[in-house]
Design an enzyme around this catalytic site. Sequence first.
Site, PDB file in Angstrom:
ATOM      1  N   GLU A 274       0.649  -1.248   0.183  1.00  0.00           N
ATOM      2  CA  GLU A 274       0.101  -0.086  -0.030  1.00  0.00           C
ATOM      3  C   GLU A 274       0.712   1.198  -0.166  1.00  0.00           C
ATOM      4  OE1 GLU A 274      -3.352   0.347  -0.532  1.00  0.00           O
ATOM      5  OE2 GLU A 274      -3.095  -1.798  -0.775  1.00  0.00           O
ATOM      6  N   TRP A 277       1.689   1.611  -3.548  1.00  0.00           N
ATOM      7  CA  TRP A 277       0.656   2.332  -4.125  1.00  0.00           C
ATOM      8  C   TRP A 277       0.767   3.936  -4.251  1.00  0.00           C
ATOM      9  CZ3 TRP A 277      -2.247   1.074  -8.089  1.00  0.00           C
ATOM     10  CH2 TRP A 277      -2.585  -0.289  -8.513  1.00  0.00           C
ATOM     11  N   TRP A 305     -20.579  11.542 -20.268  1.00  0.00           N
ATOM     12  CA  TRP A 305     -20.780  11.686 -18.754  1.00  0.00           C
ATOM     13  C   TRP A 305     -22.103  12.571 -18.655  1.00  0.00           C
ATOM     14  CZ3 TRP A 305     -18.050   8.785 -15.948  1.00  0.00           C
ATOM     15  CH2 TRP A 305     -16.554   8.449 -16.154  1.00  0.00           C
ATOM     16  N   ASN A 340     -11.022   2.699   2.848  1.00  0.00           N
ATOM     17  CA  ASN A 340     -10.520   2.635   1.441  1.00  0.00           C
ATOM     18  C   ASN A 340     -11.539   1.743   0.585  1.00  0.00           C
ATOM     19  OD1 ASN A 340      -8.295   2.734  -0.659  1.00  0.00           O
ATOM     20  ND2 ASN A 340      -8.072   0.565  -0.343  1.00  0.00           N
ATOM     21  N   TRP A 358     -15.929  11.464 -12.957  1.00  0.00           N
ATOM     22  CA  TRP A 358     -14.845  11.485 -11.818  1.00  0.00           C
ATOM     23  C   TRP A 358     -14.495  12.684 -11.490  1.00  0.00           C
ATOM     24  CZ3 TRP A 358      -9.913  13.244 -12.176  1.00  0.00           C
ATOM     25  CH2 TRP A 358      -9.362  13.282 -13.165  1.00  0.00           C
ATOM     26  N   TRP A 381      -9.206   8.202  -8.061  1.00  0.00           N
ATOM     27  CA  TRP A 381     -10.342   8.350  -8.892  1.00  0.00           C
ATOM     28  C   TRP A 381     -10.456   7.787 -10.125  1.00  0.00           C
ATOM     29  CZ3 TRP A 381     -15.313   9.303  -8.033  1.00  0.00           C
ATOM     30  CH2 TRP A 381     -15.701   9.671  -6.448  1.00  0.00           C
TER      31      TRP A 381
END
Length: 479
Positions: A274, A277, A305, A340, A358, A381
């Site tokens: 993590e 990431w 969208w 998360n 987004w 996102w």
Amino acid sequence: MNATTLVWFRQDLRLNDNPALAHAAQLGTVLPVYIFDTNCPEHFKMGSASKWWLHHSLEALNDSLSEQLHCVSGVASEVLFNIVQQHNIKHVVWNRCYEPWQIKRDTELKKLLQAAGVKVQSFNSHLLWEPWQVLKKDKTPYKVFTPYYRRGCLSTAGPRMPIAAPKKIDIVYDSGLDDGVDSLDLLPAIPWFETMEQMWTPGEQGAAQRLSEFLPEGVKNYKNQRDFPALQATSQLSPHLHFGEISPNQIWHAAIASLHGNTEDAGLDGYLTELGWREFSYYLLFHFPHIAQENFSPNFEHFPWRTDTKALRAWQQGQTGIPIVDAGMRELWQTGTLHNRVRMVVASFLVKNLLIDWREGERWFWDCLVDADLAANSASWQWVAGTGADAAPYFRIFNPVTQGQRFDANGEYVKRYCPELSKIPAKYIHNPWEAPNNILEYAGVKLGENYPEPMVDLKATRQRALEALAQSKKLRGEL
């Protein structure tokens, strides 16, 4: 003052493992400065929750520096250059930031200072690996996480060991330079942050305490428990990391040491991944700075969208009628954070079931999160939306009901943030609209009155999302 080094604090609000501060303290006297940069581009201006955190973090740092931190606001490059000229400073140090606008500002300021005969040094205090250090064999950046982390990061030199806080810091303090933390006007006029105050302790000591409480049991259980929001099994260090109250190096080595160096442990590997990431998010932002506002993948430039202000507002307020989504959005508003797993669920609901861009979600998170971080926010996102690097494909659509049933089976998390559903039995807690009338009556739930009807049909909107994806492919000539 000729031998004084100016230390420009930014996203490194700590004394321990602060390379710039350590270097300056070794050289002689130190002039510590924090500048709230008013020249930040509009899109990147700090959100309300982040400002609240920053206020308290600066107070904590000021305490650590014996009330001798110089706090000012203004155009950072101009303010700093003026301080250098007025006090005949010949040496300036800072720890690097990685947001595109900050890189541009720092590069220009460094040239300006050097032209004026000032020595400038910058250090890495915010990342385990610099973005330019980890490249593929052809010297191009990675775009997929696993090879980036496993083949790139872990095969190169490991993260450096943390360095101790200076034993002694000889501070030069000029009251004429210090307007004080309050002058930065970071706290909102309306005290909506009372719940956050009870939950968080911004500052270096708060970060150390949070890490201490997490290790070693949190690391041991991380892989098995991290996806269950009711357990609160994550370290919750991300806001401390963002503001630099603790370094990733401190966390990395403390986590390994807590399990006596057993890097084969699944929980430890999962936790360190993590951190990987987080590194990958910064890596992407550095090499592809457009991702902060634009799709990483050009394939989504023609995506249809929807603009739906009413639906967006219901999502923001946790009034969608989908319990796990509502619980998540209410947690975000009340605490400044969001588990998360639930972040992925609420994000998927917005961009797929509601078909809203987004970027609308990214802006709301930016304002509400105490750990709002440009790299992590934009990369995450885009990952959920399917528009990013190594993203989940758009057609992977989370079903919030099954996600809730799997990761919050008894509804503990939902009931914590949606107390109006507290008497709904576990069988229907994630889909109360399917509960028999007698159960709803017993639970005191009147759908459409004290809890919303579901604002969309999950099956129908899933199909609509898939059709939108097909339409965007058609528009770019793939079909």
